[in-house]
Design a protein around this motif. Structure first.
Motif, PDB file in Angstrom:
ATOM      1  N   GLU A 109       0.822  -1.205   0.000  1.00  0.00           N
ATOM      2  CA  GLU A 109       0.000   0.000   0.000  1.00  0.00           C
ATOM      3  C   GLU A 109       0.857   1.257   0.000  1.00  0.00           C
ATOM      4  O   GLU A 109       0.494   2.257  -0.622  1.00  0.00           O
ATOM      5  CB  GLU A 109      -0.944   0.001   1.192  1.00  0.00           C
ATOM      6  CG  GLU A 109      -2.053  -1.000   1.047  1.00  0.00           C
ATOM      7  CD  GLU A 109      -3.066  -0.893   2.172  1.00  0.00           C
ATOM      8  OE1 GLU A 109      -3.092   0.133   2.869  1.00  0.00           O
ATOM      9  OE2 GLU A 109      -3.825  -1.843   2.333  1.00  0.00           O
ATOM     10  N   SER A 128       2.066   1.764  -3.603  1.00  0.00           N
ATOM     11  CA  SER A 128       1.031   2.284  -4.493  1.00  0.00           C
ATOM     12  C   SER A 128       0.699   3.740  -4.138  1.00  0.00           C
ATOM     13  O   SER A 128       0.438   4.545  -5.031  1.00  0.00           O
ATOM     14  CB  SER A 128      -0.222   1.412  -4.451  1.00  0.00           C
ATOM     15  OG  SER A 128      -0.770   1.375  -3.156  1.00  0.00           O
ATOM     16  N   PHE A 129       0.745   4.082  -2.858  1.00  0.00           N
ATOM     17  CA  PHE A 129       0.512   5.470  -2.464  1.00  0.00           C
ATOM     18  C   PHE A 129       1.632   6.368  -2.982  1.00  0.00           C
ATOM     19  O   PHE A 129       1.382   7.459  -3.490  1.00  0.00           O
ATOM     20  CB  PHE A 129       0.395   5.581  -0.941  1.00  0.00           C
ATOM     21  CG  PHE A 129       0.160   6.983  -0.469  1.00  0.00           C
ATOM     22  CD1 PHE A 129      -1.077   7.583  -0.646  1.00  0.00           C
ATOM     23  CD2 PHE A 129       1.174   7.710   0.142  1.00  0.00           C
ATOM     24  CE1 PHE A 129      -1.310   8.880  -0.226  1.00  0.00           C
ATOM     25  CE2 PHE A 129       0.951   9.006   0.570  1.00  0.00           C
ATOM     26  CZ  PHE A 129      -0.294   9.591   0.383  1.00  0.00           C
ATOM     27  N   THR A 170      -8.648   6.475  -6.158  1.00  0.00           N
ATOM     28  CA  THR A 170      -7.821   5.673  -5.258  1.00  0.00           C
ATOM     29  C   THR A 170      -8.206   5.905  -3.804  1.00  0.00           C
ATOM     30  O   THR A 170      -8.316   4.958  -3.020  1.00  0.00           O
ATOM     31  CB  THR A 170      -6.336   5.993  -5.468  1.00  0.00           C
ATOM     32  OG1 THR A 170      -6.003   5.735  -6.838  1.00  0.00           O
ATOM     33  CG2 THR A 170      -5.455   5.145  -4.576  1.00  0.00           C
ATOM     34  N   THR A 171      -8.436   7.150  -3.449  1.00  0.00           N
ATOM     35  CA  THR A 171      -8.843   7.455  -2.081  1.00  0.00           C
ATOM     36  C   THR A 171     -10.181   6.798  -1.754  1.00  0.00           C
ATOM     37  O   THR A 171     -10.338   6.189  -0.685  1.00  0.00           O
ATOM     38  CB  THR A 171      -8.926   8.980  -1.877  1.00  0.00           C
ATOM     39  OG1 THR A 171      -7.655   9.558  -2.192  1.00  0.00           O
ATOM     40  CG2 THR A 171      -9.306   9.317  -0.453  1.00  0.00           C
ATOM     41  N   SER A 197     -11.462   4.127  -3.164  1.00  0.00           N
ATOM     42  CA  SER A 197     -11.263   2.676  -3.107  1.00  0.00           C
ATOM     43  C   SER A 197     -10.661   2.255  -1.777  1.00  0.00           C
ATOM     44  O   SER A 197     -11.058   1.247  -1.195  1.00  0.00           O
ATOM     45  CB  SER A 197     -10.359   2.213  -4.253  1.00  0.00           C
ATOM     46  OG  SER A 197     -10.991   2.417  -5.491  1.00  0.00           O
ATOM     47  N   TRP A 198      -9.681   3.011  -1.288  1.00  0.00           N
ATOM     48  CA  TRP A 198      -9.068   2.682  -0.001  1.00  0.00           C
ATOM     49  C   TRP A 198     -10.046   2.864   1.142  1.00  0.00           C
ATOM     50  O   TRP A 198     -10.041   2.102   2.107  1.00  0.00           O
ATOM     51  CB  TRP A 198      -7.836   3.532   0.241  1.00  0.00           C
ATOM     52  CG  TRP A 198      -6.634   3.095  -0.542  1.00  0.00           C
ATOM     53  CD1 TRP A 198      -6.448   1.894  -1.171  1.00  0.00           C
ATOM     54  CD2 TRP A 198      -5.466   3.844  -0.781  1.00  0.00           C
ATOM     55  NE1 TRP A 198      -5.238   1.868  -1.789  1.00  0.00           N
ATOM     56  CE2 TRP A 198      -4.609   3.058  -1.572  1.00  0.00           C
ATOM     57  CE3 TRP A 198      -5.055   5.117  -0.424  1.00  0.00           C
ATOM     58  CZ2 TRP A 198      -3.361   3.497  -1.994  1.00  0.00           C
ATOM     59  CZ3 TRP A 198      -3.806   5.551  -0.847  1.00  0.00           C
ATOM     60  CH2 TRP A 198      -2.976   4.745  -1.613  1.00  0.00           C
ATOM     61  N   ASN A 224     -10.530  -2.746   1.253  1.00  0.00           N
ATOM     62  CA  ASN A 224      -9.262  -3.160   0.664  1.00  0.00           C
ATOM     63  C   ASN A 224      -8.870  -4.547   1.151  1.00  0.00           C
ATOM     64  O   ASN A 224      -7.702  -4.837   1.325  1.00  0.00           O
ATOM     65  CB  ASN A 224      -8.171  -2.139   1.003  1.00  0.00           C
ATOM     66  CG  ASN A 224      -7.044  -2.191   0.003  1.00  0.00           C
ATOM     67  OD1 ASN A 224      -7.131  -2.863  -1.011  1.00  0.00           O
ATOM     68  ND2 ASN A 224      -5.978  -1.486   0.298  1.00  0.00           N
TER      69      ASN A 224
END
Length: 135
Positions: free
Chosen positions: A3, A6-7, A36-37, A39-40, A44
C-alpha cells in the motif's frame, strides 16, 4: 508495504502531472487521486468481489473513455484500455467460487500501476513537447 508503494506511485504521478502536464494530465491525476482514495476508504480486503470498488473503477473507466475520445493525445487510450482490463478483473472475480483473493488483488494492483504508467508517459511526452516548443 504494498500500500505504501502504491501510495507513493500515486502521489508521484499526481505531482508530475500537476507540475509538467497539461489539462488532460491534471484532470486525470485528480480523477486517479479521488478514485484511489475512495477505493481505499471503501474496502481493501479482497475478500469476495468488491462491488463498491467496482463502481469506483467503472466511473474512472467512463472518465478515461471520455478523455480518450476527446483528447488530442494517445496516452488516454492506453490508460482507458488498462482500466478496462482492471474493471474486467472485478467482473471475472464474480464467476470464481474458490479462494481467489491473491489473484484478485494482484490483478487489480497490476492494472492500476499500468494506468498510472500511462499517465506518467503521457505527462512526460506532454512536458517534452512543451519544452521543445518553448525553446
Amino acid at each position: 508495504m504494498l500500500e505504501y508503494g502504491s501510495f507513493l506511485a500515486l502521489v508521484s504521478a499526481v505531482f508530475v502531472a500537476v507540475h509538467w502536464g497539461g489539462r488532460d494530465e491534471r484532470l486525470t491525476a485528480g480523477a486517479f487521486f479521488i478514485a484511489t482514495t475512495l477505493s481505499w476508504l471503501l474496502d481493501n480486503q479482497y475478500q469476495g468481489t468488491q462491488i463498491d470498488v467496482l463502481a469506483v473503477d467503472f466511473g474512472l473507466l467512463l472518465g478515461l473513455l471520455g478523455l480518450a475520445l476527446t483528447s488530442d493525445r494517445f496516452w488516454p487510450m492506453y490508460a482507458a484500455a488498462f482500466q478496462l482490463v482492471g474493471t474486467v478483473v472485478h467482473v471475472a472475480s464474480m464467476t470464481e467460487t474458490g479462494d481467489f483473493a491473491w489473484a484478485y488483488a494482484v490483478g487489480l494492483i497490476f492494472w492500476s500501476y499500468a494506468v498510472v504508467a500511462a499517465l506518467l508517459a503521457g505527462t512526460w511526452l506532454e512536458g517534452r513537447q512543451r519544452r521543445f516548443l518553448s525553446a
